[in-house]
Design a protein around this motif. Structure first.
Motif, PDB file in Angstrom:
ATOM      1  N   LEU A 139     -34.796  -4.512 -27.875  1.00  0.00           N
ATOM      2  CA  LEU A 139     -36.348  -3.796 -27.454  1.00  0.00           C
ATOM      3  C   LEU A 139     -37.275  -3.682 -28.477  1.00  0.00           C
ATOM      4  O   LEU A 139     -38.546  -3.716 -27.947  1.00  0.00           O
ATOM      5  CB  LEU A 139     -35.933  -2.151 -26.883  1.00  0.00           C
ATOM      6  CG  LEU A 139     -35.156  -2.226 -25.683  1.00  0.00           C
ATOM      7  CD1 LEU A 139     -34.871  -0.950 -25.131  1.00  0.00           C
ATOM      8  CD2 LEU A 139     -35.586  -3.048 -24.649  1.00  0.00           C
ATOM      9  N   SER A 140     -36.989  -3.889 -29.958  1.00  0.00           N
ATOM     10  CA  SER A 140     -37.858  -3.916 -30.986  1.00  0.00           C
ATOM     11  C   SER A 140     -38.777  -5.344 -30.914  1.00  0.00           C
ATOM     12  O   SER A 140     -39.781  -5.379 -31.556  1.00  0.00           O
ATOM     13  CB  SER A 140     -37.279  -3.542 -32.183  1.00  0.00           C
ATOM     14  OG  SER A 140     -36.516  -4.811 -32.717  1.00  0.00           O
ATOM     15  N   LEU A 141     -37.938  -6.421 -30.202  1.00  0.00           N
ATOM     16  CA  LEU A 141     -38.700  -7.832 -30.267  1.00  0.00           C
ATOM     17  C   LEU A 141     -40.000  -7.886 -29.674  1.00  0.00           C
ATOM     18  O   LEU A 141     -40.295  -7.052 -28.683  1.00  0.00           O
ATOM     19  CB  LEU A 141     -37.813  -8.667 -29.675  1.00  0.00           C
ATOM     20  CG  LEU A 141     -36.460  -9.075 -30.269  1.00  0.00           C
ATOM     21  CD1 LEU A 141     -35.443  -9.770 -29.107  1.00  0.00           C
ATOM     22  CD2 LEU A 141     -36.564  -9.848 -31.771  1.00  0.00           C
ATOM     23  N   LYS A 142     -41.040  -8.497 -30.040  1.00  0.00           N
ATOM     24  CA  LYS A 142     -42.169  -8.509 -29.930  1.00  0.00           C
ATOM     25  C   LYS A 142     -42.549  -9.774 -29.310  1.00  0.00           C
ATOM     26  O   LYS A 142     -42.664 -10.939 -29.903  1.00  0.00           O
ATOM     27  CB  LYS A 142     -43.184  -8.235 -31.081  1.00  0.00           C
ATOM     28  CG  LYS A 142     -43.498  -6.645 -31.379  1.00  0.00           C
ATOM     29  CD  LYS A 142     -44.771  -6.459 -31.854  1.00  0.00           C
ATOM     30  CE  LYS A 142     -45.189  -5.158 -31.991  1.00  0.00           C
ATOM     31  NZ  LYS A 142     -44.285  -4.387 -33.065  1.00  0.00           N
ATOM     32  N   PRO A 143     -43.091  -9.977 -27.742  1.00  0.00           N
ATOM     33  CA  PRO A 143     -43.159 -11.295 -27.346  1.00  0.00           C
ATOM     34  C   PRO A 143     -44.430 -12.004 -28.123  1.00  0.00           C
ATOM     35  O   PRO A 143     -45.198 -11.254 -28.209  1.00  0.00           O
ATOM     36  CB  PRO A 143     -43.408 -10.780 -25.874  1.00  0.00           C
ATOM     37  CG  PRO A 143     -43.229  -9.512 -25.606  1.00  0.00           C
ATOM     38  CD  PRO A 143     -42.893  -8.953 -27.046  1.00  0.00           C
TER      39      PRO A 143
END
Ligand code: NFE
Ligand code: MG
Length: 467
Positions: free
Chosen positions: A363-367
């Motif tokens: 969930l911490s990944l940034k598109p």
């Protein structure tokens, strides 16, 4: 004294032979022999350092990704490059999924049959510790393989393929982070989490209480055998994406527990000894100075292809129990620093820690945010790549001269655990853990349980080459 030889040890990776001497049904002495050899560290000499992550990933089909990341970290240190936050994040996602996958294979398929985990397949509690093959196969089909497949799919979404993922590189990663990839991975994560929670609940709330209440003799034995050397070592892993060079912010901490005292890690104290290993006497030494290993199969007194890594001259256990103790995430049930049961339960508790972390990491990944910083291979340089493989502390050392690999050294978790005696005659961790174990020619189950509790991988642990 009765001599008992277990060769090959089954349900581990690779080729291991264990010899024990038992007197009145108790192990008094033991020897671990890794019986194969291979050539990764010498294959690397003279090559472009950027080849090393891809080649070292082939050390093992189980823990491929950790060799890749350790090799990447060594080159990043030499090239003085740090990935952007999103690059660290996606690497953390990949390695967390890998670690959970690997431990679940061990707990259920490799060690599981030693404890009749078939109860998971539907029977609430096993009434005798004896494997029922039908129930075990059902467990594999309904629970274990589907769970492992999902954890591989999460890796494939960001890593291209499994095993031997390709999307992690020095400088970060090569995968574009998109909302649809995050969604696809998180959906799978939720399914994996649900199944894992059932497995965890069964083992912690049913199997272990049943073992303790109904089979106190077995539980008591498991808390008093396999105690081992009592020293532990971990490099730590899973960096904070905003401060990746700071080990105190890692999920798993860096350090040792030596002679009962928690200490900070000093890399110069790691020395590989070779007195009882099938290498020339000058093939060992401090990691930064070690020459590529020279095989010496006929060496007098030598009994294994593994070297004997020592920290501050002492044998140290590495792996989930070491990590969980050093990070303060696990309290042993045994009155000893370690035991057979604690080594297994620490691995299960570690899956819980890692599964929790995996969800947050996805969930911490940034598109669309950058995952890669460019770098140049230096003409000269060196670097250490330290990571936590599923089986424990993993070190790669890279030395570059004239843009090429001048020296490369892997000191691998199983090498620590399966190591032979050292110059002072001290046994390695698995050898020491066998002392005091009940054993006879007719009954070797507890010897095997102890060896398997370390989840040894022999392909990882021996790397030599004979031209
Ligand atoms: Ni071949 Fe490995 C792990 C590494 S073994 S499985 O985990 O590195 O020691
Ligand atoms: Mg090595």
């Amino acid at each position: 004294m009765v001599e008992i030889v277990l060769d090959p040890v089954t349900r581990i990776e690779g080729h291991l032979s264990i010899k024990v001497l038992a007197e009145n049904g108790i192990v008094k002495d033991s020897w671990a022999e890794t019986t194969l050899f291979r050539g990764i560290e010498v294959i690397l000499l003279g090559r472009d350092p950027r080849d090393a992550p891809t080649i070292t990933s082939r050390i093992c089909g189980v823990c491929h990704g950790v060799h890749r990341i350790a090799s990447i970290l060594a080159l990043e240190e030499a090239a003085n490059v740090t990935p952007p936050e999103n690059g660290i994040k996606v690497r953390n996602v990949l390695e967390a999924a890998q670690m959970a996958w690997d431990h679940l294979a061990h707990l259920t398929v490799l060690a599981g049959p030693d404890y009749a985990v078939y109860g998971l397949a539907g029977k609430p509690c096993p009434h005798e510790l004896e494997l029922d093959p039908d129930k075990y196969f059902r467990l594999l089909h309904t629970t274990i393989l589907p769970l492992q497949r999902i954890l591989h799919e999460i890796q494939a979404i960001f890593g291209g393929k499994v095993p031997h993922r390709t999307a992690t590189v020095p400088g970060g990663a090569t995968v574009e982070i998109t909302a649809s990839r995050i969604g696809a991975a998180y959906n799978r994560y939720l399914a994996a989490k649900k199944t894992f929670e059932e497995v965890y609940d069964y083992i912690v709330n049913r199997f272990v209480p049943h073992l303790v209440d109904e089979h106190p003799d077995i539980a008591n034995l498991m808390l008093n055998i396999g105690t081992g050397v009592g020293n532990f070592l971990a490099y730590g892993a899973f960096p904070d994406p905003s401060d990746p060079g700071n080990p105190s912010k890692f999920l798993f901490k860096r350090g040792t527990i030596t002679d009962g005292v928690r200490k900070t890690l000093d890399l110069t104290k790691i020395v590989e000894q070779v007195k009882y290993s099938r290498y020339t006497d000058d093939s060992g030494g401090p990691v930064r100075e070690e020459k590529p290993p020279q095989p010496y199969p006929g060496k007098s007194g030598a009994y294994t292809w593994a070297k004997a890594p020592r920290y501050d001259e002492k044998p140290h256990e590495v792996g989930p129990l070491a990590r969980m103790l050093i990070s303060g995430y696990y309290k042993p049930l045994s009155k000893h620093p370690a035991s057979l049961l604690d080594r297994l339960l620490a691995r299960l508790e570690e899956v819980k820690v890692v599964m929790e972390y995996l969800g947050q990491a996805i969930l911490s990944l940034k598109p669309a945010a950058s995952v890669y910083n460019d770098y140049k291979v230096p003409r000269e340089g060196e670097g250490f790549g330290l990571w936590e493989a599923p089986r424990g502390a993993l070190l790669h050392y890279l030395n570059i001269k004239n843009f090429k690999i001048a020296r490369y050294q892997c000191v691998v978790p199983t090498t620590w655990n399966v190591s032979p005696r050292d110059e002072a005659g001290r046994r390695g961790p698995i050898e020491e853990a066998l002392i005091g174990c009940p054993a006879s020619e007719a009954e070797t189950l507890n010897v095997l349980r102890i060896v398997r509790s370390f989840d040894p991988c022999i392909a990882c642990s021996v790397h030599v080459f004979s031209p």
